[in-house]
Scaffold this active site. Structure first.
Site, PDB file in Angstrom:
ATOM      1  N   GLY A   1      43.670  67.750  -1.395  1.00 41.34           N
ATOM      2  CA  GLY A   1      44.848  67.031  -1.518  1.00 41.34           C
ATOM      3  C   GLY A   1      45.657  67.553  -2.530  1.00 41.34           C
ATOM      4  O   GLY A   1      46.910  67.251  -2.350  1.00 41.34           O
TER       5      GLY A   1
ATOM      6  N   GLU B   1      46.039  69.760   3.948  1.00 40.33           N
ATOM      7  CA  GLU B   1      46.630  68.277   3.919  1.00 40.33           C
ATOM      8  C   GLU B   1      48.142  68.434   3.609  1.00 40.33           C
ATOM      9  O   GLU B   1      48.439  68.699   2.446  1.00 40.33           O
ATOM     10  CB  GLU B   1      46.002  67.553   2.835  1.00 40.33           C
ATOM     11  CG  GLU B   1      44.543  67.294   2.985  1.00 40.33           C
ATOM     12  CD  GLU B   1      43.706  66.189   1.971  1.00 40.33           C
ATOM     13  OE1 GLU B   1      44.593  65.448   1.298  1.00 40.33           O
ATOM     14  OE2 GLU B   1      43.051  66.591   1.789  1.00 40.33           O
TER      15      GLU B   1
ATOM     16  N   TYR C   1      35.257  55.580  -4.326  1.00 42.08           N
ATOM     17  CA  TYR C   1      36.341  55.053  -5.166  1.00 42.08           C
ATOM     18  C   TYR C   1      37.269  54.071  -4.660  1.00 42.08           C
ATOM     19  O   TYR C   1      37.045  53.755  -3.370  1.00 42.08           O
ATOM     20  CB  TYR C   1      36.994  56.154  -5.649  1.00 42.08           C
ATOM     21  CG  TYR C   1      38.213  56.844  -4.471  1.00 42.08           C
ATOM     22  CD1 TYR C   1      37.454  57.860  -3.502  1.00 42.08           C
ATOM     23  CD2 TYR C   1      39.461  56.391  -4.271  1.00 42.08           C
ATOM     24  CE1 TYR C   1      38.378  58.180  -2.334  1.00 42.08           C
ATOM     25  CE2 TYR C   1      40.190  56.898  -3.288  1.00 42.08           C
ATOM     26  CZ  TYR C   1      39.721  57.732  -2.383  1.00 42.08           C
ATOM     27  OH  TYR C   1      40.211  58.143  -1.290  1.00 42.08           O
TER      28      TYR C   1
ATOM     29  N   TRP D   1      33.706  61.195  -0.181  1.00 41.61           N
ATOM     30  CA  TRP D   1      34.345  61.812  -1.171  1.00 41.61           C
ATOM     31  C   TRP D   1      34.336  60.754  -2.536  1.00 41.61           C
ATOM     32  O   TRP D   1      34.681  59.659  -2.502  1.00 41.61           O
ATOM     33  CB  TRP D   1      35.970  61.572  -0.905  1.00 41.61           C
ATOM     34  CG  TRP D   1      36.659  62.079  -2.057  1.00 41.61           C
ATOM     35  CD1 TRP D   1      37.388  61.624  -2.924  1.00 41.61           C
ATOM     36  CD2 TRP D   1      36.880  63.574  -2.213  1.00 41.61           C
ATOM     37  NE1 TRP D   1      37.940  62.296  -3.962  1.00 41.61           N
ATOM     38  CE2 TRP D   1      37.445  63.636  -3.707  1.00 41.61           C
ATOM     39  CE3 TRP D   1      36.335  64.782  -1.850  1.00 41.61           C
ATOM     40  CZ2 TRP D   1      38.058  64.892  -4.258  1.00 41.61           C
ATOM     41  CZ3 TRP D   1      36.696  65.835  -2.519  1.00 41.61           C
ATOM     42  CH2 TRP D   1      37.502  66.100  -3.659  1.00 41.61           C
TER      43      TRP D   1
END
Ligand SMILES: *[C@@H]1O[C@H](CO)[C@@H](O)[C@H](O)[C@H]1NC(C)=O
Ligand SMILES: *[C@@H]1O[C@H](CO)[C@@H](O)[C@H](O)[C@H]1NC(C)=O
Ligand SMILES: *[C@@H]1O[C@H](CO)[C@@H](O)[C@H](O)[C@H]1NC(C)=O
Ligand SMILES: *[C@@H]1O[C@H](CO)[C@@H](O)[C@H](O)[C@H]1NC(C)=O
Ligand SMILES: *[C@@H]1O[C@H](CO)[C@@H](O)[C@H](O)[C@H]1NC(C)=O
Ligand SMILES: *[C@@H]1O[C@H](CO)[C@@H](O)[C@H](O)[C@H]1NC(C)=O
Length: 374
Positions: free
Chosen positions: A105, A146, A267, A355
């Site tokens: 990212g 990305e 997360y 992730w």
């Protein structure tokens, strides 16, 4: 051809071995994967990963050099993190497969766009990525661009996948080693901009990659400061920003379901509430919240305990939110993770990835997912 190579060829012929290069769609073992961010190595070394819970682990991230278009370890890794990864995670699970993920990212999409646009830069990427994987005993490579921005980028990406697979197969024939797994991390929908932008080259993906990792998260966050949201919503009756829509678009577009791996987040996304009595999904907020707007699951568990926060399971989105005073966090717990795994099983997807492997609380999310899949 050496003896190992002949044996491998016979086993592959008998379909007892790894998938043959021409039939990825028949590769049916479930994928239970996670990315390991190597920048977290000090607090969460690779050796601390409970590899028994995973079938595939991704080293994140190798960089793409913007002048040579070669793949290289990140600047903070002198080779010891990437070089130690495969042996560290295989200590507790000899069978776990490892892949190097390239990009991520925070990498610059322009570098990937430039690399994919011409034969010499593509070859530089392809040759250096394969060499890096073999040098450090990885089983595969993952492209995390990305994101491609235009239909030209998408067409070049298709060409890249095709050349990458062809080169990886040649390398396998020459080395006698099983062909490298090739995967890519992709947008939650099969076309950018919530399904209305340039579309991924699904035919090239189906033909050349083992599977894609669908990043089914970050639907909402601090970049929308004025209201709370569930960043991993499985369903959203008010928009197409949901996992159900995204996965549906991939399958409708022709991606075989057994080449789709669903992303799960360890997360949350946090906000500061405007009004401590208005606490639901979509409640008024004044900005991104605790832990820079992105608390990890183990931090969320601690926060809930230390603030005595209220925890609510939202049936509609199959997600959880928690609040205390002005703190608000949308996230997944073992129950919502299990619901999402039931969804992917129902759609016939190949499996899931997290992730990241560094953000779990006592492996509770990884365990819930693994149990729900079997
Ligand atoms: C890119 O590669 C060149 C040539 O090997 C090297 O000099 C340069 O430092 C690399 N760039 C980065 C950002 O690592
Ligand atoms: C959020 O609210 C502020 C203050 O009312 C406003 O200036 C801003 O444009 C809003 N941001 C978004 C993304 O709606
Ligand atoms: C959702 O996607 C469908 C199909 O692509 C489209 O017809 C519809 O207009 C979209 N809805 C919204 C709210 O964007
Ligand atoms: C806060 O929210 C509650 C419940 O929705 C509402 O009754 C109250 O008027 C709100 N307070 C302010 C200052 O907006
Ligand atoms: C919860 O907080 C209490 C008080 O701070 C502490 O004693 C306890 O160990 C915490 N429990 C967990 C599971 O973190
Ligand atoms: C936590 O909340 C419960 C129920 O609302 C209450 O009984 C308890 O006293 C609270 N504990 C703390 C430490 O605030």
């Amino acid at each position: 051809m050496n003896r190992l190579c002949i044996l491998t060829a016979i086993l592959a012929f008998l379909s007892l071995c790894t998938p043959s290069s021409s039939s990825y769609a028949s590769y049916q073992s479930p994928v239970k994967a996670a990315y390991w961010p190597s920048y977290s190595a000090d607090s969460h070394p690779a050796s601390s990963i409970n590899s028994a819970l995973f079938t595939h682990l991704f080293y994140a991230f190798a960089d793409l050099n913007s002048s040579t278009y070669q793949v290289q370890p990140p600047s903070y890794d002198d080779g010891s993190l990437i070089g130690g990864f495969s042996s560290a995670v295989r200590k507790t699970n000899k069978k776990v497969k490892t892949l190097i993920s390239i990009g991520g990212g925070s990498s610059d999409w322009r570098t990937f766009s430039a690399m994919a646009s011409g034969p010499p830069s593509r070859q530089s990427f392809i040759d250096s990525s394969i060499a890096l994987a073999r040098k450090y005993n990885f089983d595969g490579l993952d492209l995390d661009w990305e994101f491609p921005q235009s239909s030209t980028d998408m067409a070049n990406l298709g060409t890249l996948f095709s050349e990458w697979r062809s080169r990886a197969n040649k390398e396998s024939a020459q080395s006698g080693l099983p062909p490298l797994l090739l995967t890519a991390a992709v947008y939650y929908a099969s076309a950018l901009k919530v399904g209305n932008g340039p579309a991924y080259p699904i035919n090239y993906i189906a033909k050349n990659l083992n599977w894609v990792n669908i990043m089914a998260f970050d639907y909402h966050g601090g970049w929308e400061p004025n209201k709370t949201g569930e960043h991993t919503a499985l369903y959203d009756p008010n928009s197409n920003i949901s996992t159900n829509f995204g996965v549906g678009s991939w399958l409708k577009g022709g991606l075989p379901s057994n080449q789709a791996v669903l992303g799960l987040a360890m997360y949350g996304r946090s906000w500061i509430l405007k009004n401590t009595s208005d606490t639901g999904i979509g409640a008024a907020a004044v900005g991104a919240g605790i832990d820079d707007g992105t608390p990890f699951y183990y931090q969320i568990v601690d926060l809930i305990n230390s603030t005595n926060a209220t925890v609510v399971y939202d049936e509609t989105s199959a997600s959880v939110f928690t609040y205390s005073d002005t703190m608000w966090i949308g996230f997944d717990d073992p129950r919502s993770i299990s619901t999402k795994v039931a969804f992917l099983k129902n759609r016939g997807l190949l499996g899931y990835f997290f992730w990241t492997a560094s953000f779990d609380y006592k492996w509770s999310l990884a365990t819930a997912a693994s149990q729900a899949l079997t």
